[in-house]
Write an enzyme that holds these catalytic residues in place. Structure first.
Site, mmCIF file in Angstrom:
data_model
loop_
_atom_site.group_PDB
_atom_site.id
_atom_site.type_symbol
_atom_site.label_atom_id
_atom_site.label_comp_id
_atom_site.label_asym_id
_atom_site.label_seq_id
_atom_site.Cartn_x
_atom_site.Cartn_y
_atom_site.Cartn_z
ATOM 1 N N CYS A 143 0.817 -1.226 0.000
ATOM 2 C CA CYS A 143 0.000 0.000 0.000
ATOM 3 C C CYS A 143 0.847 1.271 0.000
ATOM 4 C CB CYS A 143 -0.993 -0.012 1.158
ATOM 5 S SG CYS A 143 -0.292 0.200 2.807
ATOM 6 N N HIS B 245 -2.789 1.502 6.736
ATOM 7 C CA HIS B 245 -3.169 1.390 5.324
ATOM 8 C C HIS B 245 -3.360 2.776 4.714
ATOM 9 C CE1 HIS B 245 -4.452 -0.753 1.790
ATOM 10 N NE2 HIS B 245 -5.454 0.091 1.657
ATOM 11 N N HIS C 283 -5.729 1.877 -4.565
ATOM 12 C CA HIS C 283 -4.777 1.386 -3.568
ATOM 13 C C HIS C 283 -4.331 -0.030 -3.919
ATOM 14 C CE1 HIS C 283 -7.775 -0.980 -0.808
ATOM 15 N NE2 HIS C 283 -8.221 -0.958 -2.035
#
Length: 346
Positions: A259, A308, A320
């Site tokens: 990520c 995240h 993402h």
């Protein structure tokens, strides 16, 4: 004459125990016969467990990324210090050679002055402390000896600093190895659960993921959201160019990403350097707490520990790199699995 003894009667306690054991065996046998076979977890139960393991793996991945970044930084710092020590030692040797030349010159002119003999001792600090001898030295000689003193102190300090950083590096390498094992353990557990599903259940999960991805992509592309700055727009375009690229923990592109690897790579393509880990990226700009105030290309962070991050795509969607087994994709902020914390405008 034969003896006639009455046969020995069985012990009453023993009979009771045997009777009880036999009865228990009958009950257990009956229960075993009537017990229903253990049921395998459903597809949804497996998915919930797998998603949790993937979340834990991503948390460990960001810790792994931080340790790896620290290791690389320490290695560069240690290398710089060691280069400085090597150069400093060479300068010190040259200064000592200069004092040796003075001694040689004095010897040729009639003998070495006692003060110059002390110049060549292993401990010039001790010599300078003997103030009574300073009047025997020339200004040039005093300056040379003071330079040696200063260089020796610098080298000692640099060597000490290098030693501390080497200890820190060893500790960081241990942490890196532990986090790598943790990530791999979580992923292995998730894969084991997935392998317990039938082929039909696996196909159903894949269809659900694909359907969710296509829906998010359609909503993002139809969004009417203010574009970010030129740099944010360029970063977003770079991320878009990587749609479909696989997630790999610890990866920073261009052929795979995690990520924070995706977001740092995307902004690098726009000529902007941001930190490597999601937690560090929260300090890369101005925080935005309302989804309604986000612009395309803003960084968006999820979960309480900020493990995240993605890029805002508009209409409540992000681009993402979600987790192992997926690819870079659009996804609704409502399906990330953790709460939206805030955005950051780089």
């Amino acid at each position: 004459m034969a003896s006639h003894r009455r046969p020995k009667q069985p012990n009453r306690a023993r009979v009771t125990v045997l009777t009880t054991a036999a009865a228990a065996a009958v009950v257990l046998s009956s229960q075993a016969a009537n017990a229903a076979p253990s049921e395998k977890p459903s597809k949804d139960e497996v998915k919930a467990k797998v998603d949790k393991l993937y979340e834990q793996a991503e948390q460990a991945t960001e810790k792994y990324n931080g340790a790896k970044e620290k290791q690389e930084k320490l290695q560069k710092e240690i290398s710089t210090i060691q280069d400085n020590v090597a150069r400093g030692q060479q300068e010190l040797n040259e200064l000592r050679d200069g004092l040796g030349s003075m001694a040689s010159a004095q010897y040729r002119s009639g003998g070495i002055d006692p003060s110059v003999q002390l110049f060549l001792s292993a401990d010039p600090d001790d010599y300078l402390d003997k103030a009574s001898t300073l009047d025997q030295l020339s200004t040039q000689q005093v300056d040379a000896l003071k330079k040696i003193q200063k260089k020796q102190r610098e080298l000692a300090q640099q060597r000490s600093e290098a030693g501390e950083k080497l200890k820190d590096l060893a500790s960081t390498r241990t942490e890196l190895g532990n986090k790598k094992k943790e990530v791999q353990g979580k992923l292995a557990s998730a894969q084991k659960l997935l392998n317990s599903l039938t082929a039909e259940q696996k196909a159903q999960l894949a269809q659900e993921e694909d359907r969710a991805t296509r829906t998010s992509q359609r909503e993002a592309l139809s969004a009417k959201v203010p574009a970010g700055s030129g740099r944010a727009a360029a970063a977003f375009a770079a991320a878009q160019s990587k749609l479909g690229t696989p997630y790999v923990y610890g990866a920073t592109g261009p052929s795979s990403f995690d990520c924070s690897g995706l977001t740092s790579w995307a902004y690098a393509q726009a000529g902007v350097g941001i930190p490597r880990t999601s937690e560090a990226q929260t300090g890369a700009g101005t925080r935005i707490y309302s989804v309604g105030d986000l612009k395309v290309g803003d960084l968006v962070f999820f979960f309480n520990d900020l493990h995240h991050v993605g890029l805002y795509a508009g209409n409540g969607q992000i681009i993402h790199a979600p987790r192992t087994g997926t690819v870079v994709r659009y996804e609704s902020m409502n399906t990330i699995g953790g709460p939206f914390m805030f955005g950051v405008r780089v």
